[in-house]
Structure formats: C-alpha cells, structure tokens
Design a protein around this motif. Structure first.
Motif, PDB file in Angstrom:
ATOM      1  N   LYS A  32       0.836  -1.209   0.000  1.00 45.19           N
ATOM      2  CA  LYS A  32       0.000   0.000   0.000  1.00 45.19           C
ATOM      3  C   LYS A  32       0.867   1.252   0.000  1.00 45.19           C
ATOM      4  O   LYS A  32       0.655   2.170  -0.799  1.00 45.19           O
ATOM      5  N   PHE A  33       1.894   1.287   0.850  1.00 42.95           N
ATOM      6  CA  PHE A  33       2.742   2.472   0.952  1.00 42.95           C
ATOM      7  C   PHE A  33       3.607   2.661  -0.290  1.00 42.95           C
ATOM      8  O   PHE A  33       3.861   3.792  -0.705  1.00 42.95           O
ATOM      9  N   ILE A  34       4.051   1.571  -0.904  1.00 45.05           N
ATOM     10  CA  ILE A  34       4.870   1.733  -2.106  1.00 45.05           C
ATOM     11  C   ILE A  34       4.009   2.243  -3.261  1.00 45.05           C
ATOM     12  O   ILE A  34       4.468   3.046  -4.073  1.00 45.05           O
ATOM     13  N   LYS A  35       2.746   1.818  -3.312  1.00 46.69           N
ATOM     14  CA  LYS A  35       1.832   2.355  -4.324  1.00 46.69           C
ATOM     15  C   LYS A  35       1.604   3.851  -4.100  1.00 46.69           C
ATOM     16  O   LYS A  35       1.599   4.637  -5.057  1.00 46.69           O
ATOM     17  N   GLN A  36       1.457   4.243  -2.838  1.00 47.01           N
ATOM     18  CA  GLN A  36       1.278   5.661  -2.523  1.00 47.01           C
ATOM     19  C   GLN A  36       2.533   6.455  -2.870  1.00 47.01           C
ATOM     20  O   GLN A  36       2.443   7.592  -3.340  1.00 47.01           O
ATOM     21  N   ALA A  37       3.695   5.858  -2.643  1.00 43.64           N
ATOM     22  CA  ALA A  37       4.951   6.530  -3.001  1.00 43.64           C
ATOM     23  C   ALA A  37       5.018   6.755  -4.508  1.00 43.64           C
ATOM     24  O   ALA A  37       5.446   7.827  -4.963  1.00 43.64           O
ATOM     25  N   LYS A  38       4.595   5.780  -5.285  1.00 38.68           N
ATOM     26  CA  LYS A  38       4.614   5.916  -6.741  1.00 38.68           C
ATOM     27  C   LYS A  38       3.657   7.010  -7.212  1.00 38.68           C
ATOM     28  O   LYS A  38       4.002   7.794  -8.091  1.00 38.68           O
ATOM     29  N   VAL A  39       2.478   7.067  -6.618  1.00 47.73           N
ATOM     30  CA  VAL A  39       1.517   8.123  -6.978  1.00 47.73           C
ATOM     31  C   VAL A  39       2.097   9.482  -6.624  1.00 47.73           C
ATOM     32  O   VAL A  39       2.071  10.416  -7.435  1.00 47.73           O
ATOM     33  N   SER A  40       2.639   9.595  -5.417  1.00 45.18           N
ATOM     34  CA  SER A  40       3.224  10.868  -4.982  1.00 45.18           C
ATOM     35  C   SER A  40       4.378  11.284  -5.883  1.00 45.18           C
ATOM     36  O   SER A  40       4.516  12.463  -6.215  1.00 45.18           O
ATOM     37  N   LEU A  41       5.185  10.322  -6.275  1.00 47.07           N
ATOM     38  CA  LEU A  41       6.309  10.616  -7.154  1.00 47.07           C
ATOM     39  C   LEU A  41       5.822  11.112  -8.512  1.00 47.07           C
ATOM     40  O   LEU A  41       6.358  12.087  -9.048  1.00 47.07           O
ATOM     41  N   SER A  42       4.794  10.477  -9.041  1.00 44.26           N
ATOM     42  CA  SER A  42       4.277  10.917 -10.338  1.00 44.26           C
ATOM     43  C   SER A  42       3.650  12.306 -10.255  1.00 44.26           C
ATOM     44  O   SER A  42       3.603  13.030 -11.242  1.00 44.26           O
ATOM     45  N   GLU A  43       3.182  12.677  -9.060  1.00 44.95           N
ATOM     46  CA  GLU A  43       2.613  14.014  -8.843  1.00 44.95           C
ATOM     47  C   GLU A  43       3.674  15.025  -8.407  1.00 44.95           C
ATOM     48  O   GLU A  43       3.361  16.162  -8.095  1.00 44.95           O
ATOM     49  N   LYS A  44       4.920  14.589  -8.365  1.00 52.02           N
ATOM     50  CA  LYS A  44       6.055  15.435  -7.958  1.00 52.02           C
ATOM     51  C   LYS A  44       5.931  15.928  -6.511  1.00 52.02           C
ATOM     52  O   LYS A  44       6.452  16.971  -6.151  1.00 52.02           O
ATOM     53  N   ASP A  45       5.230  15.163  -5.676  1.00 50.58           N
ATOM     54  CA  ASP A  45       5.118  15.472  -4.248  1.00 50.58           C
ATOM     55  C   ASP A  45       6.217  14.676  -3.539  1.00 50.58           C
ATOM     56  O   ASP A  45       5.992  13.591  -3.004  1.00 50.58           O
ATOM     57  N   PHE A  46       7.414  15.245  -3.560  1.00 49.59           N
ATOM     58  CA  PHE A  46       8.584  14.526  -3.085  1.00 49.59           C
ATOM     59  C   PHE A  46       8.586  14.321  -1.565  1.00 49.59           C
ATOM     60  O   PHE A  46       9.120  13.330  -1.078  1.00 49.59           O
ATOM     61  N   ALA A  47       7.972  15.219  -0.828  1.00 47.47           N
ATOM     62  CA  ALA A  47       7.885  15.053   0.629  1.00 47.47           C
ATOM     63  C   ALA A  47       7.040  13.822   0.965  1.00 47.47           C
ATOM     64  O   ALA A  47       7.413  13.010   1.823  1.00 47.47           O
ATOM     65  N   LYS A  48       5.915  13.670   0.287  1.00 45.53           N
ATOM     66  CA  LYS A  48       5.056  12.507   0.540  1.00 45.53           C
ATOM     67  C   LYS A  48       5.721  11.236   0.024  1.00 45.53           C
ATOM     68  O   LYS A  48       5.607  10.181   0.656  1.00 45.53           O
ATOM     69  N   THR A  49       6.409  11.317  -1.109  1.00 48.27           N
ATOM     70  CA  THR A  49       7.150  10.161  -1.622  1.00 48.27           C
ATOM     71  C   THR A  49       8.144   9.682  -0.575  1.00 48.27           C
ATOM     72  O   THR A  49       8.221   8.490  -0.279  1.00 48.27           O
ATOM     73  N   HIS A  50       8.880  10.625  -0.007  1.00 45.28           N
ATOM     74  CA  HIS A  50       9.861  10.301   1.027  1.00 45.28           C
ATOM     75  C   HIS A  50       9.179   9.642   2.226  1.00 45.28           C
ATOM     76  O   HIS A  50       9.643   8.610   2.730  1.00 45.28           O
ATOM     77  N   GLU A  51       8.073  10.225   2.663  1.00 45.96           N
ATOM     78  CA  GLU A  51       7.337   9.694   3.816  1.00 45.96           C
ATOM     79  C   GLU A  51       6.888   8.252   3.566  1.00 45.96           C
ATOM     80  O   GLU A  51       7.022   7.379   4.434  1.00 45.96           O
ATOM     81  N   MET A  52       6.370   7.985   2.380  1.00 41.29           N
ATOM     82  CA  MET A  52       5.891   6.639   2.060  1.00 41.29           C
ATOM     83  C   MET A  52       7.051   5.647   1.942  1.00 41.29           C
ATOM     84  O   MET A  52       6.949   4.505   2.387  1.00 41.29           O
ATOM     85  N   CYS A  53       8.158   6.080   1.369  1.00 41.54           N
ATOM     86  CA  CYS A  53       9.337   5.204   1.274  1.00 41.54           C
ATOM     87  C   CYS A  53       9.866   4.857   2.662  1.00 41.54           C
ATOM     88  O   CYS A  53      10.266   3.707   2.910  1.00 41.54           O
ATOM     89  N   ILE A  54       9.850   5.811   3.563  1.00 42.32           N
ATOM     90  CA  ILE A  54      10.300   5.561   4.939  1.00 42.32           C
ATOM     91  C   ILE A  54       9.386   4.521   5.593  1.00 42.32           C
ATOM     92  O   ILE A  54       9.852   3.632   6.313  1.00 42.32           O
ATOM     93  N   LYS A  55       8.094   4.601   5.341  1.00 36.58           N
ATOM     94  CA  LYS A  55       7.163   3.621   5.902  1.00 36.58           C
ATOM     95  C   LYS A  55       7.462   2.218   5.363  1.00 36.58           C
ATOM     96  O   LYS A  55       7.430   1.238   6.119  1.00 36.58           O
ATOM     97  N   VAL A  56       7.754   2.126   4.079  1.00 41.81           N
ATOM     98  CA  VAL A  56       8.119   0.833   3.493  1.00 41.81           C
ATOM     99  C   VAL A  56       9.400   0.320   4.156  1.00 41.81           C
ATOM    100  O   VAL A  56       9.495  -0.862   4.508  1.00 41.81           O
ATOM    101  N   GLN A  57      10.374   1.195   4.344  1.00 41.28           N
ATOM    102  CA  GLN A  57      11.629   0.795   4.983  1.00 41.28           C
ATOM    103  C   GLN A  57      11.389   0.286   6.397  1.00 41.28           C
ATOM    104  O   GLN A  57      11.963  -0.742   6.795  1.00 41.28           O
ATOM    105  N   HIS A  58      10.533   0.940   7.159  1.00 46.20           N
ATOM    106  CA  HIS A  58      10.233   0.499   8.525  1.00 46.20           C
ATOM    107  C   HIS A  58       9.611  -0.893   8.517  1.00 46.20           C
ATOM    108  O   HIS A  58       9.938  -1.732   9.369  1.00 46.20           O
ATOM    109  N   ILE A  59       8.731  -1.132   7.562  1.00 53.72           N
ATOM    110  CA  ILE A  59       8.113  -2.457   7.470  1.00 53.72           C
ATOM    111  C   ILE A  59       9.159  -3.505   7.108  1.00 53.72           C
ATOM    112  O   ILE A  59       9.172  -4.602   7.678  1.00 53.72           O
ATOM    113  N   LEU A  60      10.051  -3.181   6.194  1.00 52.91           N
ATOM    114  CA  LEU A  60      11.098  -4.133   5.834  1.00 52.91           C
ATOM    115  C   LEU A  60      12.011  -4.422   7.027  1.00 52.91           C
ATOM    116  O   LEU A  60      12.404  -5.580   7.240  1.00 52.91           O
ATOM    117  N   TYR A  61      12.323  -3.410   7.831  1.00 54.60           N
ATOM    118  CA  TYR A  61      13.094  -3.646   9.056  1.00 54.60           C
ATOM    119  C   TYR A  61      12.335  -4.585   9.991  1.00 54.60           C
ATOM    120  O   TYR A  61      12.922  -5.487  10.599  1.00 54.60           O
TER     121      TYR A  61
END
Length: 125
Positions: A32-61
């Motif tokens: 879910k978060f990686i999909k949101q990161a992709k949407v944010s990235l396509s919308e050039k919302d880099f702050a939200k992209t970063h936030e979603m990527c961090i959430k994915v990283q936390h889950i992977l940890y």
C-alpha cells in the motif's frame, strides 16, 4: 468519532492477529505504501514520496527483525528483505519509479506466496 472507531478496529485487528496474519498485514502495508509513493512521485510530491518510502523501509526492518534465525531459509529471506530495503532507499534518493516498481513486484510475490502458505498450513491442520 468515525476516525476513532476505525482506529479502535484497526488496533483490535492487530492485537488479536496471529503471527502469520501479522506478517500478511506487513506485506499488505508495504505494498500500500509503495503504491502511494509511486503516486506521490508521479505528482512530484517529493515530501510525501519520502514519507511513504520511509514507511516501506520500517516495514522491511520489521520483517527482517521478525525472522526466526533457527531456520536456514531465514538467511535467504533476510537477504531479499535487505535488498528491497536498499532499493527502496535508492528509489527515494533518485526519485526513481522503476525501482519502486521492482520492489513492489517482490513484495507482491512474497505476499502472494505467504497467503498460499497460510492456506496450506490451515488445510493441513
């Protein structure tokens, strides 16, 4: 009020889940978060992209930390989770949607395989 009820339901769902159900929830959350990161990235919302990527990283940890090291296959899982973690960091730094697609593909494969394993375990007893 509605938000509070939804939050309570979600908390109850997590606290009453089995370990295998929690793992499935982690996979679903990461997807879910990686999909949101992709949407944010396509919308050039880099702050939200970063936030979603961090959430994915936390889950992977969390997935890495939840591995039972008594089983040899855990080493393989750990290597794949670590790879996905590094690729997610790279995608976040480069703002690269293709890398996010790659990681999403692995997460979907892991999730789908995990669901099949849960069904087999349930049917076997």
């Amino acid at each position: 009020m509605l938000h509070s009820a939804a939050k309570t339901y979600q908390t109850n769902q997590v606290t009453t889940a089995t370990p295998s159900e929690l793992t499935l929830m982690l996979y679903n959350g990461a997807i879910k978060f990686i999909k949101q990161a992709k949407v944010s990235l396509s919308e050039k919302d880099f702050a939200k992209t970063h936030e979603m990527c961090i959430k994915v990283q936390h889950i992977l940890y969390e997935l890495i930390n939840s591995l039972n090291q008594q089983y040899p296959v855990s080493q393989d899982f750990s290597k794949m989770y670590d790879y996905m973690l590094r690729r997610t960091v790279e995608a976040n730094l480069r703002k690269d949607i293709e890398i996010l697609d790659e990681v999403e593909g692995y997460l979907v494969e892991f999730r789908d395989t995990w669901k099949e394993a849960m069904i087999l375990a349930k049917n076997q007893g």
